[in-house]
Design a protein around this motif. Structure first.
Motif, PDB file in Angstrom:
ATOM      1  N   UNK A   1       0.819  -1.221   0.000  1.00 38.08           N
ATOM      2  CA  UNK A   1       0.000   0.000   0.000  1.00 38.08           C
ATOM      3  C   UNK A   1       0.850   1.268   0.000  1.00 38.08           C
ATOM      4  N   UNK A   2       2.123   1.122  -0.325  1.00 42.36           N
ATOM      5  CA  UNK A   2       3.012   2.282  -0.311  1.00 42.36           C
ATOM      6  C   UNK A   2       2.528   3.347  -1.298  1.00 42.36           C
ATOM      7  N   UNK A   3       2.221   2.945  -2.510  1.00 51.19           N
ATOM      8  CA  UNK A   3       1.766   3.896  -3.523  1.00 51.19           C
ATOM      9  C   UNK A   3       0.445   4.544  -3.100  1.00 51.19           C
ATOM     10  N   UNK A   4      -0.511   3.704  -2.674  1.00 55.58           N
ATOM     11  CA  UNK A   4      -1.831   4.195  -2.257  1.00 55.58           C
ATOM     12  C   UNK A   4      -1.728   5.170  -1.094  1.00 55.58           C
ATOM     13  N   UNK A   5      -0.917   4.821  -0.080  1.00 55.93           N
ATOM     14  CA  UNK A   5      -0.841   5.658   1.107  1.00 55.93           C
ATOM     15  C   UNK A   5       0.022   6.897   0.889  1.00 55.93           C
ATOM     16  N   UNK A   6       0.955   6.862  -0.063  1.00 51.54           N
ATOM     17  CA  UNK A   6       1.695   8.077  -0.411  1.00 51.54           C
ATOM     18  C   UNK A   6       0.741   9.119  -0.971  1.00 51.54           C
ATOM     19  N   UNK A   7      -0.175   8.682  -1.828  1.00 50.29           N
ATOM     20  CA  UNK A   7      -1.174   9.594  -2.388  1.00 50.29           C
ATOM     21  C   UNK A   7      -2.151  10.055  -1.316  1.00 50.29           C
ATOM     22  N   UNK A   8      -2.520   9.130  -0.432  1.00 51.16           N
ATOM     23  CA  UNK A   8      -3.454   9.488   0.647  1.00 51.16           C
ATOM     24  C   UNK A   8      -2.836  10.513   1.586  1.00 51.16           C
ATOM     25  N   UNK A   9      -1.526  10.393   1.834  1.00 51.61           N
ATOM     26  CA  UNK A   9      -0.854  11.358   2.698  1.00 51.61           C
ATOM     27  C   UNK A   9      -0.983  12.768   2.134  1.00 51.61           C
ATOM     28  N   UNK A  10      -0.822  12.902   0.826  1.00 46.03           N
ATOM     29  CA  UNK A  10      -0.947  14.232   0.213  1.00 46.03           C
ATOM     30  C   UNK A  10      -2.391  14.725   0.248  1.00 46.03           C
ATOM     31  N   UNK A  11      -3.364  13.796   0.106  1.00 43.66           N
ATOM     32  CA  UNK A  11      -4.776  14.208   0.186  1.00 43.66           C
ATOM     33  C   UNK A  11      -5.168  14.613   1.599  1.00 43.66           C
ATOM     34  N   UNK A  12      -4.592  13.901   2.606  1.00 44.98           N
ATOM     35  CA  UNK A  12      -4.973  14.123   4.007  1.00 44.98           C
ATOM     36  C   UNK A  12      -4.028  15.068   4.740  1.00 44.98           C
ATOM     37  N   UNK A  13      -3.136  15.736   4.023  1.00 47.42           N
ATOM     38  CA  UNK A  13      -2.164  16.623   4.671  1.00 47.42           C
ATOM     39  C   UNK A  13      -2.888  17.610   5.583  1.00 47.42           C
ATOM     40  N   UNK A  14      -2.475  17.735   6.862  1.00 42.64           N
ATOM     41  CA  UNK A  14      -3.263  18.497   7.828  1.00 42.64           C
ATOM     42  C   UNK A  14      -3.185  20.010   7.675  1.00 42.64           C
TER      43      UNK A  14
ATOM     44  N   UNK B   1       7.898  10.541  -4.899  1.00 40.54           N
ATOM     45  CA  UNK B   1       9.040   9.680  -5.200  1.00 40.54           C
ATOM     46  C   UNK B   1       9.045   8.382  -4.387  1.00 40.54           C
ATOM     47  N   UNK B   2       8.319   8.343  -3.267  1.00 37.49           N
ATOM     48  CA  UNK B   2       8.365   7.176  -2.388  1.00 37.49           C
ATOM     49  C   UNK B   2       8.026   5.869  -3.109  1.00 37.49           C
ATOM     50  N   UNK B   3       6.962   5.811  -3.924  1.00 38.31           N
ATOM     51  CA  UNK B   3       6.665   4.529  -4.582  1.00 38.31           C
ATOM     52  C   UNK B   3       7.818   4.011  -5.430  1.00 38.31           C
ATOM     53  N   UNK B   4       8.554   4.908  -6.083  1.00 38.67           N
ATOM     54  CA  UNK B   4       9.692   4.478  -6.902  1.00 38.67           C
ATOM     55  C   UNK B   4      10.847   4.014  -6.011  1.00 38.67           C
ATOM     56  N   UNK B   5      11.035   4.693  -4.888  1.00 40.94           N
ATOM     57  CA  UNK B   5      12.127   4.319  -3.986  1.00 40.94           C
ATOM     58  C   UNK B   5      11.920   2.932  -3.397  1.00 40.94           C
ATOM     59  N   UNK B   6      10.645   2.541  -3.183  1.00 46.24           N
ATOM     60  CA  UNK B   6      10.350   1.284  -2.501  1.00 46.24           C
ATOM     61  C   UNK B   6       9.946   0.179  -3.477  1.00 46.24           C
ATOM     62  N   UNK B   7      10.145   0.396  -4.763  1.00 48.63           N
ATOM     63  CA  UNK B   7       9.729  -0.575  -5.774  1.00 48.63           C
ATOM     64  C   UNK B   7      10.908  -1.474  -6.151  1.00 48.63           C
ATOM     65  N   UNK B   8      10.900  -2.755  -5.748  1.00 54.10           N
ATOM     66  CA  UNK B   8      12.047  -3.624  -6.048  1.00 54.10           C
ATOM     67  C   UNK B   8      12.108  -4.078  -7.496  1.00 54.10           C
ATOM     68  N   UNK B   9      10.943  -4.129  -8.165  1.00 53.12           N
ATOM     69  CA  UNK B   9      10.915  -4.602  -9.540  1.00 53.12           C
ATOM     70  C   UNK B   9      10.944  -6.115  -9.634  1.00 53.12           C
ATOM     71  N   UNK B  10      10.681  -6.671 -10.832  1.00 56.27           N
ATOM     72  CA  UNK B  10      10.684  -8.132 -11.011  1.00 56.27           C
ATOM     73  C   UNK B  10      12.043  -8.724 -10.633  1.00 56.27           C
ATOM     74  N   UNK B  11      12.007  -9.727  -9.754  1.00 60.92           N
ATOM     75  CA  UNK B  11      13.232 -10.393  -9.303  1.00 60.92           C
ATOM     76  C   UNK B  11      14.264  -9.395  -8.761  1.00 60.92           C
TER      77      UNK B  11
END
Length: 260
Positions: free
Chosen positions: A114-127, A141-151
């Motif tokens: 849920x890294x991608x989903x929650x990164x977007x949610x963080x920006x929507x819910x910014x206080x 950038x977080x989703x790309x940083x945490x994306x290991x890719x195939x194998x």
């Protein structure tokens, strides 16, 4: 306060700029906190007394206030109430006494999907009224940083690039691979578990954090998706008179605390 409720925003002029201001609370009873921490034990046997639902809910709310990496909250809690599922969970926990006698069984699950989903949610819910540009870029950038890719193919490329760049300047060395991302999620989820058991102790109840369980059976029981994995089963209830089996053992402080 629910997770989606924000306290009123306070600002203060600091160094000539209007900034968010959250004063440190005063008057916290350190000795009461010390009693909660020191009286927390791994209780192996509980009484038949139920835990009021409002207490369980409050403990879960306090658990979700635990620190977490980038505010992404990579955890879930499954409160197993169905008698059929509870019996299966007890069996998956090797039928140990803590599981069999617990008033509540709560499975803490770490999530890496849920890294991608929650990164977007963080920006929507910014206080604050606006998301600062640097913060927005960070979460983009977080989703790309945490994306290991195939194998772990992307992970290997990122790891090589960081290794070269790290020669010249300090850089974060992960998480890149699938295993590193799982460790990242487990660390934050474990912090939430600690909040949970201390909250139960503060309410007068006890817990046992169990790692002795069949992960495959627990995952199947909860129908967990790919990218979700149990890291702990927490048994909770009222401590039986013989619920603590032996005195607590802690090794010498100098083995663990170092000043450098």
């Amino acid at each position: 306060m629910t997770a989606s409720t924000h306290a009123p925003i306070q600002t203060k002029l600091i160094d000539g700029k209007e900034r968010y201001y959250e004063p440190a609370p005063q008057g916290i009873d350190v000795e009461a906190f010390r009693q909660v921490v020191t009286s927390r034990r791994s209780v192996r046997k509980f009484t038949a007394k139920p835990i009021p639902k409002e207490v369980v809910d409050d403990c879960l709310d306090l658990a979700m206030l635990a620190p977490c990496s980038s505010g992404l909250q990579p955890w879930e809690f499954y409160v197993v109430r169905s008698s059929g599922k509870k019996a299966k969970l007890v069996k998956a926990c090797m039928s140990q006494w803590a599981a069999k006698s617990a008033a509540e069984l709560i499975v803490c699950v770490a999530r890496t999907d849920r890294v991608n989903e929650f990164s977007k949610k963080m920006m929507r819910d910014w206080p604050m009224p606006e998301v600062p540009p640097l913060v927005k870029r960070y979460y983009q950038m977080i989703p790309y940083n945490y994306m290991p890719g195939p194998l772990n193919s992307f992970a290997r490329v990122k790891k090589a690039a960081i290794s070269v760049g790290g020669i010249f300047t300090p850089l974060p060395r992960g998480p890149f691979t699938e295993d590193e991302v799982k460790l990242w999620a487990a660390k934050s989820a474990a912090l939430a578990c600690e909040n949970l058991v201390l909250a139960f102790r503060a309410h007068g109840y006890d817990t046992c954090m169990m790692e002795g369980y069949d992960e495959a059976r627990v995952s199947k029981l909860l129908n967990l998706p790919d990218g979700a994995f149990p890291i702990m089963v927490v048994a909770a209830g009222e401590r039986a008179e013989d619920g603590v089996f032996w005195p607590q053992v802690r090794f010498e402080r100098e083995l663990f605390v170092h000043e450098v």
